[in-house]
Structure formats: C-alpha cells, structure tokens
Design an enzyme around this catalytic site. Structure first.
Site, PDB file in Angstrom:
ATOM      1  N   TYR A   1       4.425  -2.270   8.044  1.00  0.00           N
ATOM      2  CA  TYR A   1       3.755  -2.778   6.829  1.00  0.00           C
ATOM      3  C   TYR A   1       2.353  -2.441   5.800  1.00  0.00           C
ATOM      4  CZ  TYR A   1       4.010  -5.963   1.969  1.00  0.00           C
ATOM      5  OH  TYR A   1       3.250  -6.294   1.452  1.00  0.00           O
TER       6      TYR A   1
ATOM      7  N   SER B   1      -2.744  -5.236  -0.362  1.00  0.00           N
ATOM      8  CA  SER B   1      -2.091  -6.910   0.156  1.00  0.00           C
ATOM      9  C   SER B   1      -3.042  -7.416   0.992  1.00  0.00           C
ATOM     10  CB  SER B   1      -0.964  -7.023   1.196  1.00  0.00           C
ATOM     11  OG  SER B   1      -0.439  -7.758   2.223  1.00  0.00           O
TER      12      SER B   1
HETATM   13  P1  NDP Z   1       9.877  -8.667  -5.832  1.00  0.00           P
HETATM   14  O1  NDP Z   1      10.421  -8.524  -4.218  1.00  0.00           O
HETATM   15  O2  NDP Z   1       9.698  -9.842  -6.090  1.00  0.00           O
HETATM   16  O3  NDP Z   1       8.785  -7.595  -6.303  1.00  0.00           O
HETATM   17  C1  NDP Z   1       8.803  -5.892  -5.912  1.00  0.00           C
HETATM   18  C2  NDP Z   1       9.559  -5.119  -6.570  1.00  0.00           C
HETATM   19  O4  NDP Z   1       9.497  -4.081  -6.401  1.00  0.00           O
HETATM   20  C3  NDP Z   1      10.398  -5.011  -7.658  1.00  0.00           C
HETATM   21  O5  NDP Z   1      10.175  -4.989  -8.918  1.00  0.00           O
HETATM   22  C4  NDP Z   1      11.252  -4.334  -7.442  1.00  0.00           C
HETATM   23  O6  NDP Z   1      12.279  -3.693  -8.248  1.00  0.00           O
HETATM   24  C5  NDP Z   1      10.721  -3.420  -7.148  1.00  0.00           C
HETATM   25  N1  NDP Z   1      11.051  -2.047  -6.171  1.00  0.00           N
HETATM   26  C6  NDP Z   1      10.829  -2.235  -4.769  1.00  0.00           C
HETATM   27  N2  NDP Z   1      11.883  -0.853  -4.369  1.00  0.00           N
HETATM   28  C7  NDP Z   1      11.505  -0.432  -5.513  1.00  0.00           C
HETATM   29  C8  NDP Z   1      12.019   1.257  -5.611  1.00  0.00           C
HETATM   30  N3  NDP Z   1      12.273   2.122  -4.495  1.00  0.00           N
HETATM   31  N4  NDP Z   1      11.596   1.943  -7.191  1.00  0.00           N
HETATM   32  C9  NDP Z   1      11.043   1.172  -7.715  1.00  0.00           C
HETATM   33  N5  NDP Z   1      10.856  -0.045  -7.669  1.00  0.00           N
HETATM   34  C10 NDP Z   1      11.126  -0.451  -7.283  1.00  0.00           C
HETATM   35  O7  NDP Z   1       7.979  -9.189  -4.395  1.00  0.00           O
HETATM   36  P2  NDP Z   1       6.501  -9.490  -4.690  1.00  0.00           P
HETATM   37  O8  NDP Z   1       5.989  -9.639  -6.185  1.00  0.00           O
HETATM   38  O9  NDP Z   1       6.394 -10.267  -4.157  1.00  0.00           O
HETATM   39  O10 NDP Z   1       6.303  -7.932  -4.648  1.00  0.00           O
HETATM   40  C11 NDP Z   1       5.213  -6.832  -5.315  1.00  0.00           C
HETATM   41  C12 NDP Z   1       4.311  -6.444  -4.543  1.00  0.00           C
HETATM   42  O11 NDP Z   1       3.531  -7.427  -4.355  1.00  0.00           O
HETATM   43  C13 NDP Z   1       5.036  -5.425  -3.789  1.00  0.00           C
HETATM   44  O12 NDP Z   1       3.575  -4.254  -3.457  1.00  0.00           O
HETATM   45  C14 NDP Z   1       4.110  -6.372  -2.148  1.00  0.00           C
HETATM   46  O13 NDP Z   1       4.141  -5.860  -1.015  1.00  0.00           O
HETATM   47  C15 NDP Z   1       2.814  -6.665  -3.035  1.00  0.00           C
HETATM   48  N6  NDP Z   1       2.483  -8.516  -2.356  1.00  0.00           N
HETATM   49  C16 NDP Z   1       3.452  -9.380  -1.948  1.00  0.00           C
HETATM   50  C17 NDP Z   1       2.858 -10.275  -1.919  1.00  0.00           C
HETATM   51  C18 NDP Z   1       3.358 -11.822  -1.519  1.00  0.00           C
HETATM   52  O14 NDP Z   1       3.334 -12.683  -0.483  1.00  0.00           O
HETATM   53  N7  NDP Z   1       4.649 -11.881  -2.282  1.00  0.00           N
HETATM   54  C19 NDP Z   1       1.670 -10.560  -0.675  1.00  0.00           C
HETATM   55  C20 NDP Z   1       0.698  -9.613  -0.878  1.00  0.00           C
HETATM   56  C21 NDP Z   1       1.409  -8.128  -1.420  1.00  0.00           C
HETATM   57  P3  NDP Z   1      13.385  -3.418  -7.694  1.00  0.00           P
HETATM   58  O15 NDP Z   1      14.130  -4.036  -6.974  1.00  0.00           O
HETATM   59  O16 NDP Z   1      14.380  -3.415  -9.147  1.00  0.00           O
HETATM   60  O17 NDP Z   1      13.672  -1.869  -7.634  1.00  0.00           O
END
Ligand code: NDP
Length: 244
Positions: free
Chosen positions: A151, A138
């Site tokens: 975070y 990020s």
């Molecule tokens: P979402 O919440 O849409 O996606 C998060 C994903 O992480 C989901 O698929 C969720 O799947 C998975 N996840 C969370 N906890 C677990 C776990 N314990 N085991 C397996 N999978 C897990 O958000 P984003 O798409 O935005 O996030 C994706 C990545 O991008 C993250 O790492 C986030 O920090 C990063 N990011 C996002 C930004 C933004 O502005 N959106 C900016 C910068 C970075 P499930 O719940 O089904 O397990």
C-alpha cells in the site's frame, strides 16, 4: 466553485463522496465516478438540493480503457474539466510474508496505475482550462510501516509521479496537489482480508478521534479555491492524536 467542472474518481463512498458533496455545495458541477453505480446514484440523490449538479458515472480505474473513456465522457458532459480528483483506492494491508500477491496486484492496478491512467486522460482537459489535479495519497505516501509495504509503495508511487508531473505542467498553469490524510472514518479498512490487520485497524480507530471524510473534503476545497497563482503542492493532515 460556481461554474467550475469537476470529476471526482472514487466518489461512491468515504472521502470521494464527501468531496462530491462539498464541491456541489460550493456550486461546482460534478461527475461522480466509481464502480458501484448504485452508490454513486445515492451520492447524486443526496446532493439534489445543492447548488451544483452531480452526475453519477460508472468507471473502473484498474481498466485503462474504462478510465480513458470515462474521463472523456465526463469532459463531454461538463463541457471541460477544471478539477480532477484522483481518489480511487484500496488498502489491503498485510505483512509481506503473509500477504497474497493477488492483493498486491489489485492495489498497484487501482492506487497507482489507476491514478496514472486518469491523470493521463485528464491532462489535455486540465491544460486547456489551466485546471487542478488532486491526488489522494496518504501518510503512507511519506512513511512506510510494517504491514503496509505494498500500500505504501503505491502511495509513494503516487507522490513521485505527481511531483514529476507537477514539474512538467507547472509552466502550462496546471496545479498538481497531493493530499496525504492520516486515519479517516471510511469503508477503506472493511476490505482488509487479513484478520490481524482488521483487528489492528479497528483498535487504532477506536483509540483516537479519527478524521471525518468531510475534514479531508474541506481541505481539498481549500486547495482548489486558492488563487490561480497559488499551488498547494502537498498537504499532510492527520487526526491530532495520531502519532505516526
Ligand atoms: P472508501 O473505501 O470509502 O472509498 C474508496 C473509493 O475508491 C470508493 O469510491 C471506491 O468506489 C473507489 N474505488 C476503488 N477501486 C476502484 C476502481 N477500480 N475504480 C474506480 N473506483 C474505485 O475509502 P476512502 O474514502 O478512505 O478512500 C479514498 C482514498 O483515500 C483512497 O485512495 C485511500 O487510499 C485514501 N486514504 C484513505 C485513508 C483512510 O484512513 N480512510 C487515509 C489515507 C488515504 P467503488 O468501490 O464504487 O469503485
């Protein structure tokens, strides 16, 4: 990407779901992993007409055994791994004084330890294929700001770990790519429990044109489709109007 085998962890929504679609669209066979199997089944169903296959898989990165077993199962299903995208993450921002340490622990277990567990389990497969490990970090992996201390600590940790790992595996032909998005339109902020942070996140998202998950997914595709001798080690991408 035809014939390439990819594991996307955190593929049930947002960026990971978009990476799954873009990879399968480019011909890769994908195992799409995460905890919400019904959402992963939806992602796989949505990719049904694409050139690559998508197999949904339940995997919890916060549980070391689940991560290890899941990576092994994905390698078995696909016959090896050429690309692993460590994308699972939660953002439970709040100031240090107002935040709940249980939420710190959840972020560390998911964002940092989860990335470590999946990377560790995936390495033998990536060494065998001279593959690529993509870590979703990020802008918070570069710059910390008030309200996102823990975070940012997890994402700084991902960056530090990934740079060390890159140095360790470079000579074995494995690429480590850190992707650092700014604000992306996903479900990430929906899990915020702090009302001030929820308001702030909604406000920021309303003020500028944020990135679409597909913008990030296409960047990941670009990185993994460079010739084998080219390694994009770190990619920072922000919405144009995002200042910090
Ligand atoms: P979402 O919440 O849409 O996606 C998060 C994903 O992480 C989901 O698929 C969720 O799947 C998975 N996840 C969370 N906890 C677990 C776990 N314990 N085991 C397996 N999978 C897990 O958000 P984003 O798409 O935005 O996030 C994706 C990545 O991008 C993250 O790492 C986030 O920090 C990063 N990011 C996002 C930004 C933004 O502005 N959106 C900016 C910068 C970075 P499930 O719940 O089904 O397990």
């Amino acid at each position: 990407m035809t014939g390439r085998r990819a594991l996307i962890v955190g593929a049930s929504s947002g960026i990971g779901a978009a990476v799954t679609e873009v990879f399968a669209g480019a011909g890769a066979d994908v195992v799409a992993a995460g905890r919400r199997i019904h959402r992963l089944e939806g992602v796989a169903a949505g990719a049904a007409g694409l050139p690559g296959n998508v197999t949904p898989m339940e995997l919890d990165v916060a549980d070391e055994a689940s991560a290890r077993v899941g990576v092994a199962a994905a390698a078995e299903i696909l016959g090896g791994l050429d690309v692993v995208v460590n994308n699972a993450g939660v953002m439970l921002s709040a100031t240090v004084q107002t935040s709940d340490p249980a939420e710190w622990e959840r972020m560390v277990r998911t964002n940092l330890l989860g990335t470590l567990h999946v990377s560790h389990a995936a390495l033998p497969h990536l060494v065998a294929s001279k593959g690529t490990l993509v870590q979703t970090s990020s802008t918070s992996g570069r710059t910390a700001s008030a309200g996102s201390g823990v975070y940012a600590a997890t994402k700084h940790g991902v960056n530090a770990f990934s740079e060390a790992l890159r140095q360790e595996v470079a000579a074995q032909g494995v690429r480590v790519v850190v992707v650092e998005p700014g604000m992306v339109d996903t479900e990430l902020a929906d899990h915020l429990s702090d009302p001030t942070m929820r308001t702030l996140a909604a406000q920021m998202a309303g003020e500028i044109r944020v990135l679409d998950p597909k913008d990030v997914a296409e960047t990941v595709l670009f990185a993994v489709t460079r010739p084998p001798h080219v390694s994009l080690n770190e990619i920072l991408l922000r919405p144009t109007e995002q200042v910090r």
